[in-house]
Design an enzyme around this catalytic site. Structure first.
Site, short mmCIF file in Angstrom:
data_model
loop_
_atom_site.label_atom_id
_atom_site.label_comp_id
_atom_site.label_asym_id
_atom_site.label_seq_id
_atom_site.Cartn_x
_atom_site.Cartn_y
_atom_site.Cartn_z
N THR B 17 36.03 28.30 -13.36
CA THR B 17 34.72 28.53 -13.99
C THR B 17 34.86 28.88 -15.48
O THR B 17 33.87 28.95 -16.19
CB THR B 17 33.94 29.65 -13.26
OG1 THR B 17 34.76 30.82 -13.22
CG2 THR B 17 33.57 29.23 -11.85
N GLY B 18 36.08 29.08 -15.96
CA GLY B 18 36.28 29.32 -17.39
C GLY B 18 36.25 27.99 -18.13
O GLY B 18 36.36 26.92 -17.53
N LYS B 43 32.96 34.44 -7.72
CA LYS B 43 32.12 33.26 -7.87
C LYS B 43 32.19 32.34 -6.65
O LYS B 43 31.77 31.18 -6.72
CB LYS B 43 32.53 32.47 -9.13
CG LYS B 43 32.51 33.32 -10.40
CD LYS B 43 31.56 32.75 -11.43
CE LYS B 43 31.28 33.76 -12.54
NZ LYS B 43 31.44 33.22 -13.87
N ILE B 96 49.57 27.50 -16.63
CA ILE B 96 49.34 27.00 -17.98
C ILE B 96 49.21 28.15 -18.99
O ILE B 96 49.60 28.03 -20.14
CB ILE B 96 48.04 26.15 -18.02
CG1 ILE B 96 48.08 25.05 -16.96
CG2 ILE B 96 47.79 25.60 -19.41
CD1 ILE B 96 49.22 24.07 -17.11
N THR B 97 48.67 29.27 -18.55
CA THR B 97 48.34 30.40 -19.41
C THR B 97 49.46 30.81 -20.35
O THR B 97 50.61 30.96 -19.94
CB THR B 97 47.98 31.63 -18.53
OG1 THR B 97 47.00 31.22 -17.58
CG2 THR B 97 47.46 32.78 -19.37
N GLU B 98 49.11 31.02 -21.62
CA GLU B 98 50.05 31.53 -22.61
C GLU B 98 49.80 33.02 -22.82
O GLU B 98 48.65 33.45 -22.84
CB GLU B 98 49.85 30.80 -23.94
CG GLU B 98 50.75 31.33 -25.05
CD GLU B 98 50.67 30.53 -26.35
OE1 GLU B 98 49.83 29.61 -26.42
OE2 GLU B 98 51.44 30.85 -27.26
N TYR B 159 54.86 15.28 -26.06
CA TYR B 159 53.96 14.16 -26.33
C TYR B 159 54.60 13.24 -27.37
O TYR B 159 54.53 12.02 -27.28
CB TYR B 159 52.60 14.63 -26.85
CG TYR B 159 51.94 15.72 -26.03
CD1 TYR B 159 52.29 15.95 -24.70
CD2 TYR B 159 50.94 16.52 -26.59
CE1 TYR B 159 51.69 16.96 -23.97
CE2 TYR B 159 50.33 17.52 -25.85
CZ TYR B 159 50.71 17.75 -24.56
OH TYR B 159 50.12 18.75 -23.84
N GLU B 209 64.98 23.93 -26.89
CA GLU B 209 64.77 24.53 -28.20
C GLU B 209 65.58 25.80 -28.29
O GLU B 209 66.16 26.25 -27.30
CB GLU B 209 63.28 24.78 -28.47
CG GLU B 209 62.64 25.76 -27.51
CD GLU B 209 61.11 25.83 -27.65
OE1 GLU B 209 60.48 24.80 -27.97
OE2 GLU B 209 60.55 26.91 -27.42
N HIS B 247 56.83 29.99 -30.10
CA HIS B 247 57.02 30.36 -28.70
C HIS B 247 57.65 31.74 -28.59
O HIS B 247 58.56 32.07 -29.35
CB HIS B 247 57.94 29.36 -28.01
CG HIS B 247 57.26 28.08 -27.63
ND1 HIS B 247 57.95 26.90 -27.46
CD2 HIS B 247 55.97 27.79 -27.38
CE1 HIS B 247 57.10 25.95 -27.11
NE2 HIS B 247 55.89 26.46 -27.07
#
Lengths: 379, 289
Positions: B17-18, B43, B96-98, B159, B209, B247
């Site tokens: 819902t975000g 919700k 996914i959250t950072e 990408y 990296e 990062h």
């Protein structure tokens, strides 16, 4: 976020770890007064976030108040490895019998905290770890149980700490773990932990680094933040919420995503140029953010040419193009040559928006080569 | 066969819902991912994008037979959201959250020892099997189906590499973004192991990296266990020590550990072809196919 030594010592002292008597001052007069109150020989220590302060001339011993004045006059205003010194800690000098290392730190490879003790304190512990790993005793901590008392004892005895000090050192280690745990710390370290002539212990230095991502729930610690930026640009970029690092070269670099921006820096170097900065506008940046980033880099006197490299995912190339146009509106003439490379989400719309005042490039390597050329580098 | 995500994936989106959760749930649906439900505490009973919303992940599993989750929950609550997924018998959780606090991830990491659920991330772009399904935020249109298995710590750099491959007509079996945080679920080794065992993957690309020692560990593992050709790339050769390059995990420590050089050398010693540029990576891979 790193605490200053005096802040970390306050945190440790509040938790019951013995620390030397000391005062923080920002003038030579203050240093003299503090040295007088403390009495005897004092150490005058620069309060900046750099390692190896002693070797760099940021720590001096003073036998009396006048010497403390002179030492502070010398250290205050100093540039210590790029950081301006505006505070010194005046601290009672300790009679040393022995120096230990005690610390709790996050081991990212293991995904756990590791508690460490060594009888070889007072030197760079990472060097000890490399040259004489046997000299460090350690244990990884299961977060379900925290540091159990027997584990703390095992580490202390494993490091060969003399029996008469073992109980004190075990206590310090357990306290450091609690502080690490409750304070969302990355590192909680004392190096050296001094064994004094009279058999006591005292933390002669203190390190406490807090996880930036956890500052929202560490209000008291967050208030201590006092990051000395190396220059205005780092401070301004930080205010704007950009990930920004100042470098030595003359090619300004703006992009989205840490890995891609790092790679762009590497490519500039690869093609014979020299990057002036790392600037990541982050994911999903809008036109305003893009404009702010470009303005910041344009203002940097070291920059001779700018590369704006965006691979659109959540970030939309048309938003980026709009932001670039907005930034350029303020100038009749382009302040520095600018190469823009837009690929990914809405790249076609983005390219159409851009005016012919900026150069565009399709491929990453091509864009970098062109920018290096414009900066007067090799390419 | 493919790795981690395919036509059998039944996805529940935590935080649907975000704005982020909803936006990307829709992109995932468009790409062909079978999104079966959303979860947002408080919700339950609502509907988003034609999908039922539940208060808990367990309900979504019980009612919709979900077997994977994507976490789009804000950082302060994301550690708990991941824990909930790990407790709900899912095969896969993609976070996914950072910006999840490290100490929360230490607890999650501990819990991972006890459950069978695989975690990818956090702070990652997700997982995609081109032409079949994706979990995460990767722009689906840039990927093509093919035989290269790619694992990377970074989003946009991934990408870029996929774009470089695409220009040479080279597609991917699966692309895994493992994330740029200090503590993550799926490692390089886990990903390379999956690609080694995947019949659709002929060439493996490892994109690392600076910071930590995950790439060095992977190099050791590759030398002993991998029969397929591996191509490597490391970002951050010009990064100064002690500075965090975006990062949370990308920092060369003051003592010089975690440098690009040590990682590139470790990979080379393990027989990996290490390229200096993204185009170079694509050329090496093209050469191997």
């Amino acid at each position: 976020m790193r605490l200053h030594e005096y802040q970390a010592k306050n945190v440790f002292a509040d938790a019951g770890i013995p620390t030397p008597e000391g005062e923080v001052v920002d003038t030579p007069e203050g240093a003299r007064d503090a040295a007088e109150r403390i009495g005897g020989t004092v150490a005058v220590k620069a309060q900046v976030h750099v390692g190896g302060r002693g070797k760099a001339g940021g720590i001096k011993l003073a036998d009396n108040a006048d010497e403390a004045y002179e030492a502070a006059e010398e250290i205050l205003g100093m540039d210590l490895k790029g950081k301006h010194v505006d505070k010194v800690l005046i601290e009672e000098a300790v009679d040393i019998a022995d120096e230990l290392y005690v610390g709790v730190t996050t081991d990212r490879g293991e995904g756990r905290a590791v508690a460490m003790v060594s009888s070889k304190g007072g030197v760079n512990i990472e060097e000890v770890a490399e040259e004489d790993p046997e000299a460090i005793a350690k244990t990884h901590i299961d977060p379900a149980y925290d540091l159990r008392p027997f584990e703390a004892r095992e580490v202390v005895y494993g490091a060969g700490i003399p029996r008469e000090h073992a109980r004190d050192v075990t206590g310090v280690l357990s306290t450091l773990y609690d502080l690490w745990d409750e304070g969302d710390a990355d590192d909680a370290e004392i190096n050296p932990l001094m064994i004094t002539e009279d058999g006591g212990i005292v933390a002669a230095d203190a390190v406490f680094n807090v996880d930036d991502s956890a500052l929202y729930r560490q209000e008291e610690l967050a208030e201590m933040e006092d990051e000395a930026f190396e220059d205005d640009f780092e401070a301004r970029a930080s205010d704007a919420g950009f990930d920004y690092v100042r470098l030595d070269g003359n090619v300004g670099i703006i992009g989205n995503g840490a890995g891609l921006v790092m790679t762009t820096l590497d490519l500039v170097d690869h093609f014979g140029g020299s990057p002036a900065n790392f600037l990541d506008i982050g994911g999903g940046a809008d036109a305003e953010r893009v404009r702010d980033a470009l303005e910041l880099v344009f203002e940097d006197e070291n920059v001779d040419a700018v590369l704006f490299n965006v691979f659109g995912g959540i970030t939309r190339c048309d938003e980026v193009a709009q932001g670039i146009n907005d930034a350029l509106e303020a100038f009749d003439e382009l302040p520095k040559p600018l190469v823009v490379r837009l690929t990914g989400t809405n790249e076609k719309e983005g390219r159409e928006l851009l005016t012919d005042r900026v150069e565009t490039a399709e491929g990453l390597e091509e864009a970098v080569e062109r920018t290096v050329e414009l900066s007067g580098g090799e390419a | 066969m493919s790795v981690l995500v395919d036509d059998d994936t039944r996805l529940v989106v935590q935080g649907i819902t975000g704005s982020e959760g909803k936006f990307h749930a829709e992109r995932m649906q468009e790409y062909g991912t079978n999104v079966v439900a959303g979860v947002t505490p408080g919700k339950g009973g609502e509907e988003v994008l034609g999908l039922p919303v539940y208060d808990t992940v367990k309900e979504a599993v019980r009612e919709e037979d979900a077997n994977a989750s994507a976490v789009f929950v804000p950082p302060a609550f994301a550690g708990d959201a991941v824990m909930e997924s790990l407790d709900s018998d899912l095969d896969l959780c993609v976070a996914i959250t950072e910006g999840i606090p490290t100490h929360d991830m230490i607890r999650v990491n501990r819990r991972l020892d006890e459950v069978d659920t695989r975690l990818v991330g956090p702070n990652c772009p997700g997982v995609i099997t081109p032409g079949e399904a994706k979990i995460g935020i990767m722009p689906g249109n840039i990927f093509d189906s093919g035989n290269v298995g790619l694992v990377s710590r970074s989003g946009t750099l991934t990408y870029q590499l996929v774009d470089s491959l695409g220009r040479r007509g080279v597609g991917q079996s699966t692309v895994i973004g493992i994330g740029g945080d200090p503590i993550i679920g799926t490692s390089f080794i886990d990903s390379v192991r999956a690609f080694e065992n995947d019949d659709d993957t002929d060439v493996i690309a490892v994109v690392g990296e600076i910071g930590g020692s995950d790439e060095e560990r992977a190099a050791e593992w590759i030398e002993e266990n991998v029969s397929k050709p591996v191509v490597g790339f490391i970002a951050g050769r010009t990064a100064p020590p002690g500075k965090r390059m975006g990062h949370a995990g990308a920092i060369v420590s003051g003592s010089g550990t975690g440098t690009a050089e040590s990682k590139m050398n470790a990979l080379r010693d393990a027989g990996v072809r290490v390229a200096e540029t993204p185009a170079g990576v694509a050329d090496e891979i093209d050469d191997l196919i």
